[in-house]
Design a protein around this motif. Structure first.
Motif, PDB file in Angstrom:
ATOM      1  N   UNK A  12       0.995  -1.216   0.014  1.00 30.17           N
ATOM      2  CA  UNK A  12      -0.095  -0.114  -0.058  1.00 30.17           C
ATOM      3  C   UNK A  12       0.706   1.576  -0.068  1.00 30.17           C
ATOM      4  N   UNK A  13       0.205   2.039  -0.689  1.00 23.60           N
ATOM      5  CA  UNK A  13       1.029   3.620  -0.661  1.00 23.60           C
ATOM      6  C   UNK A  13      -0.249   4.348  -0.547  1.00 23.60           C
ATOM      7  N   UNK A  29      -0.490  10.946  -8.213  1.00 24.28           N
ATOM      8  CA  UNK A  29       0.513  10.210  -7.812  1.00 24.28           C
ATOM      9  C   UNK A  29       0.749   9.782  -6.480  1.00 24.28           C
ATOM     10  N   UNK A  30       2.102   9.538  -6.282  1.00 27.70           N
ATOM     11  CA  UNK A  30       2.054   9.091  -4.773  1.00 27.70           C
ATOM     12  C   UNK A  30       2.514  10.063  -3.380  1.00 27.70           C
ATOM     13  N   UNK A  31       1.317   9.942  -3.145  1.00 23.98           N
ATOM     14  CA  UNK A  31       2.491  11.540  -2.370  1.00 23.98           C
ATOM     15  C   UNK A  31       3.104  10.790  -0.983  1.00 23.98           C
ATOM     16  N   UNK A  32       2.352   9.206  -0.312  1.00 21.00           N
ATOM     17  CA  UNK A  32       3.381   8.614   0.861  1.00 21.00           C
ATOM     18  C   UNK A  32       3.768   7.323  -0.232  1.00 21.00           C
ATOM     19  N   UNK A  33       4.801   7.347  -0.299  1.00 23.91           N
ATOM     20  CA  UNK A  33       5.940   5.909  -1.171  1.00 23.91           C
ATOM     21  C   UNK A  33       6.564   5.346   0.407  1.00 23.91           C
ATOM     22  N   UNK A  34       6.685   3.984  -0.229  1.00 23.36           N
ATOM     23  CA  UNK A  34       7.530   2.814   0.972  1.00 23.36           C
ATOM     24  C   UNK A  34       8.045   2.447   0.180  1.00 23.36           C
ATOM     25  N   UNK A  44       7.251   0.755   5.350  1.00 25.88           N
ATOM     26  CA  UNK A  44       7.221  -0.189   4.616  1.00 25.88           C
ATOM     27  C   UNK A  44       5.604  -0.548   4.021  1.00 25.88           C
ATOM     28  N   UNK A  45       4.246  -0.103   4.792  1.00 29.94           N
ATOM     29  CA  UNK A  45       2.850  -0.164   4.327  1.00 29.94           C
ATOM     30  C   UNK A  45       2.638   1.145   4.855  1.00 29.94           C
ATOM     31  N   UNK A  66       2.946   0.897   8.417  1.00 30.15           N
ATOM     32  CA  UNK A  66       3.661  -0.150   9.221  1.00 30.15           C
ATOM     33  C   UNK A  66       5.431   0.675   8.141  1.00 30.15           C
ATOM     34  N   UNK A  67       5.777   0.801   9.404  1.00 31.23           N
ATOM     35  CA  UNK A  67       7.276   1.754   9.448  1.00 31.23           C
ATOM     36  C   UNK A  67       8.018   0.978   9.577  1.00 31.23           C
TER      37      UNK A  67
END
Length: 195
Positions: A12-13, A29-34, A44-45, A66-67
């Protein structure tokens, strides 16, 4: 989110989309990337989230994630701040352990922000005057179907993935996916609650 990984874990992003009419959206687009897509990512998620403006007009988020420092196990909720209307996020801080599915809105009746969420198999609620500082403790929230208490893993009726808002009359409406134990498909239901 991206396709399910071969290991079975979702990747998940947090992504955004823009609309001028609230009906038609263009992906931004992606705002919080993993990781591994962004090697120095905190997550990580990054999954179910709630976005809102605090009393000072700054965009805030409460998100499930999930960091990279966590051992395998339940996710946790974090707060994050954006100073450019959600394009980038910083000040990511843990909020509640084993928590997920946040719903945040401003309660115009009590003049405070309300936060509804799940912790493992149960639901909870709390509030904040400014939408920035959230208390360490929170109250149980009981969602009922007739006389049965509903949880993420109720024996006969499973709910999760909360959504919600407050009507002008002060009534809070919580929405959820649900699955009766005899049906495979998930559906949506409305859960009425007064504060």
């Amino acid at each position: 989110c991206s396709p399910r990984a071969s290991s079975g874990a979702p990747e998940f992003h947090i992504r955004s989309a823009f609309s001028t009419d609230g009906i038609n959206f263009t992906r931004e687009g992606v705002r919080i990337e993993i990781t591994p897509y962004l090697t120095n990512s905190y997550f990580i998620r990054a999954a179910h989230s709630a976005f809102y403006y605090d009393t000072a007009g700054t965009m805030r988020a409460v998100l499930t994630g999930f960091d990279t420092t966590m051992a395998p196990g339940p996710e946790r909720m974090y707060t994050a701040t954006s100073f450019d209307d959600g394009l980038t996020w910083s000040n990511i801080l843990p909020l509640y352990e084993k928590a997920h599915d946040p719903v945040v809105f401003y309660d115009s009746i009590s003049s405070e922000y309300k936060l509804y969420f799940a912790v493992l198999k149960e639901f909870f609620k709390t509030s904040s005057i400014d939408g920035i500082n959230w208390p360490a403790s929170y109250d149980s929230l009981f969602l009922l179907r007739n006389t049965d208490t509903l949880t993420v893993q109720s024996p006969s009726f499973v709910i999760g993935d909360l959504g919600g808002f407050q009507l002008n009359n002060g009534q809070t409406l919580l929405y959820s996916n649900f699955k009766p134990d005899t049906v495979i498909d998930r559906k949506s239901t409305r859960l009425n609650s007064s504060h």
